[in-house]
Design a protein around this motif. Structure first.
Motif, short mmCIF file in Angstrom:
data_model
loop_
_atom_site.label_atom_id
_atom_site.label_comp_id
_atom_site.label_asym_id
_atom_site.label_seq_id
_atom_site.Cartn_x
_atom_site.Cartn_y
_atom_site.Cartn_z
N ARG A 134 0.83 -1.21 0.00
CA ARG A 134 0.00 0.00 0.00
C ARG A 134 0.87 1.26 0.00
N LYS A 135 1.91 1.22 0.79
CA LYS A 135 2.82 2.37 0.87
C LYS A 135 3.48 2.63 -0.48
N MET A 136 3.95 1.56 -1.13
CA MET A 136 4.64 1.73 -2.41
C MET A 136 3.66 2.14 -3.51
N ARG A 137 2.42 1.67 -3.43
CA ARG A 137 1.42 2.08 -4.42
C ARG A 137 1.20 3.59 -4.35
N THR A 138 1.11 4.11 -3.14
CA THR A 138 0.95 5.56 -2.96
C THR A 138 2.17 6.31 -3.48
N LEU A 139 3.35 5.80 -3.15
CA LEU A 139 4.59 6.44 -3.58
C LEU A 139 4.72 6.45 -5.10
N TYR A 140 4.47 5.29 -5.73
CA TYR A 140 4.62 5.21 -7.17
C TYR A 140 3.56 6.02 -7.91
N GLN A 141 2.37 6.11 -7.33
CA GLN A 141 1.35 6.94 -7.94
C GLN A 141 1.79 8.41 -7.94
N ARG A 142 2.43 8.83 -6.86
CA ARG A 142 2.92 10.21 -6.79
C ARG A 142 4.04 10.44 -7.83
N LYS A 143 4.93 9.48 -7.95
CA LYS A 143 5.99 9.60 -8.96
C LYS A 143 5.42 9.58 -10.37
N HIS A 144 4.41 8.74 -10.56
CA HIS A 144 3.75 8.64 -11.86
C HIS A 144 3.15 9.99 -12.25
N GLN A 145 2.49 10.66 -11.31
CA GLN A 145 1.90 11.96 -11.58
C GLN A 145 2.96 13.01 -11.86
N LEU A 146 4.06 12.98 -11.11
CA LEU A 146 5.15 13.91 -11.34
C LEU A 146 5.74 13.72 -12.74
N LEU A 147 5.86 12.46 -13.15
CA LEU A 147 6.39 12.16 -14.48
C LEU A 147 5.48 12.71 -15.57
N LEU A 148 4.18 12.43 -15.48
CA LEU A 148 3.25 12.91 -16.49
C LEU A 148 3.20 14.44 -16.52
N GLN A 149 3.27 15.05 -15.36
CA GLN A 149 3.25 16.51 -15.30
C GLN A 149 4.51 17.08 -15.95
N ALA A 150 5.65 16.47 -15.69
CA ALA A 150 6.90 16.94 -16.28
C ALA A 150 6.89 16.80 -17.79
N ILE A 151 6.33 15.71 -18.28
CA ILE A 151 6.23 15.51 -19.73
C ILE A 151 5.32 16.57 -20.35
N HIS A 152 4.21 16.83 -19.68
CA HIS A 152 3.27 17.84 -20.18
C HIS A 152 3.93 19.23 -20.21
N THR A 153 4.78 19.49 -19.22
CA THR A 153 5.42 20.81 -19.11
C THR A 153 6.54 20.99 -20.12
N HIS A 154 7.35 19.96 -20.32
CA HIS A 154 8.60 20.14 -21.08
C HIS A 154 8.59 19.53 -22.48
N MET A 155 7.72 18.59 -22.74
CA MET A 155 7.70 17.94 -24.05
C MET A 155 6.67 18.61 -24.96
N PRO A 156 6.93 18.63 -26.26
CA PRO A 156 5.95 19.17 -27.20
C PRO A 156 4.76 18.23 -27.34
N PRO A 157 3.63 18.73 -27.85
CA PRO A 157 2.44 17.89 -28.01
C PRO A 157 2.65 16.70 -28.94
N SER A 158 3.68 16.74 -29.76
CA SER A 158 3.93 15.63 -30.70
C SER A 158 4.43 14.38 -29.99
N VAL A 159 4.80 14.50 -28.70
CA VAL A 159 5.21 13.32 -27.92
C VAL A 159 3.97 12.74 -27.25
#
Length: 473
Positions: A370-395
């Motif tokens: 349960r602890k790791m699921r919460t942790l990885y979900q947070r990392k997953h969101q950070l990753l998607l947010q970073a991609i949205h911020t820094h990558m062009p829409p073509s990615v």
């Protein structure tokens, strides 16, 4: 033969070692031929100008190392020693160099600061103290384990805990008797291949799919049938036409594309197995981690005909370094295992199994998941947010609802290798998907594996920023 060894009383080496080295060198060089009888201890003491104890010590060392043969009442004789043995050991003969292409730096893939490896897990939150306490308790509680090999299928108490957990968390239909503890997917598939190759010579695999699984089937002589993917998993229609009667699938989180197989397709897959007498190998390698909903129930839990082999592991939720997984065999295969494969005991150390048993008994395992699921979900969101911020829409992001990796489909003129190379120049490591294809039907745009489990939260955005600069600046 004239033997008059010259020894140096004032030398750094003891006299017996000097005599030992002299005789050994003469035997290896061939100056003393095989079968030659050496002077007696008394005679050699006179020749070398030393005491009998010195000669006896040298002879005994030469006998121990196989250079001399001692025959009772006959004396000491030179053994038949190949000349090259000493030449290689001393470096006087050329040694075959290691081909450059075979050399590999230790931990090379871990040398990148921003390493988006799909199979590396978070170590900062590993329960070191709890795991250590379970190991220590296992040593105290089960001292008799050191005297026996243990159960061939793995420790009964661990299998009992696993069965309870799998029924509760992954909806499996299983008993401890069906579980076999092993050391990883490759070992599990190799074992399954031994049990099924004679009756299921054609194996269907997802295309693209996990390359190492494919390699195991190839090594065991299977004919492989690549099954293309649809938006919701492998094509059942293509599977039906393949002629295969065994299929390897990753329904909870397809590797590498990441889609989750819906219930309707799972029922069709189970129907295929029932009608053809086929076998489904379900690799639930990271099924605990789904972020938009509850973890997907297992395919095995929907099986009413005993056609699914379930494979799970402790790698993603705990540690891949343990090299511990488990198989749940359907009754048909369990029967064959008990009749023919009892000569393959569990390769996992008993202490490690006992520690995991205690870790589960005390409730630590599910709390940790349960602890790791919460942790990885947070990392997953950070990753998607970073991609949205820094990558062009073509990615385009693929497979972003589960597991510890995503795919980036990149609209670019660069090749997969060029993208990975450009990332490396920015100290970022990402991974290819090309090796996971069996057929030549690779997508027109390169797709790159980006894992996040082992990344520090503070490094995720910077790693993606550098990746964007490498690819688009």
């Amino acid at each position: 033969m004239n033997m008059a060894p010259v020894l140096h009383v004032s030398g750094d080496q003891p006299l017996y070692q000097q005599l030992y080295a002299y005789i050994k060198g003469e035997i290896v060089s061939g100056h003393i031929p095989a079968g030659f009888r050496l002077p007696s201890i008394r005679q050699m003491a006179v020749l070398a100008g030393v005491g009998k104890i010195t000669v006896e010590a040298a002879y005994q060392q030469l006998v121990a190392e196989g250079y001399l043969i001692s025959r009772e009442r006959s004396g000491y004789f030179a053994a038949d020693i190949e000349k090259w043995v000493e030449a290689e050991a001393t470096g006087t003969a050329p040694i075959m160099p290691m081909p450059k292409e075979l050399k590999k730096n230790k931990g090379e893939h871990l040398s990148y600061r921003y390493n988006f490896h799909g199979s590396v897990v978070d170590t900062e939150h590993f329960p070191y103290a709890l795991w250590r306490s379970c190991i220590q308790e296992a040593l105290q509680r089960y001292p008799e384990d050191f005297a026996f090999y243990g159960d061939d299928q793995g420790e009964w108490e661990l299998r009992l805990e696993l069965a309870r957990y799998l029924r509760r968390a992954r909806t499996l239909i299983c008993e401890p008797e069906q579980i076999i503890i092993g050391t990883g997917l490759q070992q599990a598939l190799s074992f399954l291949s031994l049990m099924t190759r004679d009756t299921h010579p054609v194996a269907a695999v997802e295309d693209p799919g996990y390359a190492d699984a494919r390699v195991v089937f190839q090594h065991h002589g299977f004919t492989l049938a690549p099954i293309p993917l649809e938006e919701d998993g492998l094509s059942i229609e293509a599977l039906e036409k393949s002629g295969a009667r065994i299929v390897y699938v990753t329904p909870a989180h397809q590797y590498p594309h990441g889609m989750v197989m819906p219930a309707s397709k799972r029922l069709r897959l189970l129907q295929w197995a029932k009608q053809t007498g086929g076998l489904i190998i379900e690799n639930d390698y990271d099924g605990e981690f789904r972020y938009n909903a509850k973890p997907t129930p297992s395919l095995q839990g929907m099986d009413q005909a005993g056609t699914v082999v379930y494979i799970g592991n402790f790698s993603k939720a705990f540690s891949p370094a343990l090299r511990m997984d488990y198989m749940v065999l359907p009754p048909m295969l369990l029967r064959r295992y008990l009749e023919e494969f009892q000569a393959y005991p569990s390769p996992v150390p008993r202490l490690q199994q006992r520690a995991m048993q205690l870790f589960m008994e005390k409730g630590y395992w599910e709390k940790h998941v349960r602890k790791m699921r919460t942790l990885y979900q947070r990392k997953h969101q950070l990753l998607l947010q970073a991609i949205h911020t820094h990558m062009p829409p073509s990615v385009v992001v693929l497979g972003h609802s589960a597991g510890l990796h995503i795919l980036l489909e990149v609209d670019t003129t660069l090749t997969e290798a060029e993208l990975i190379g450009a990332a490396a120049e920015r100290e970022v490591r990402v991974y290819p998907t090309s090796r996971n294809w069996l057929s030549s039907q690779a997508p027109p745009r390169p797709r790159i594996i980006v894992g996040f489990g082992g990344m520090k939260e503070a490094d995720i955005e910077e790693g993606i920023r550098r990746l964007a600069l490498a690819w688009f600046s």
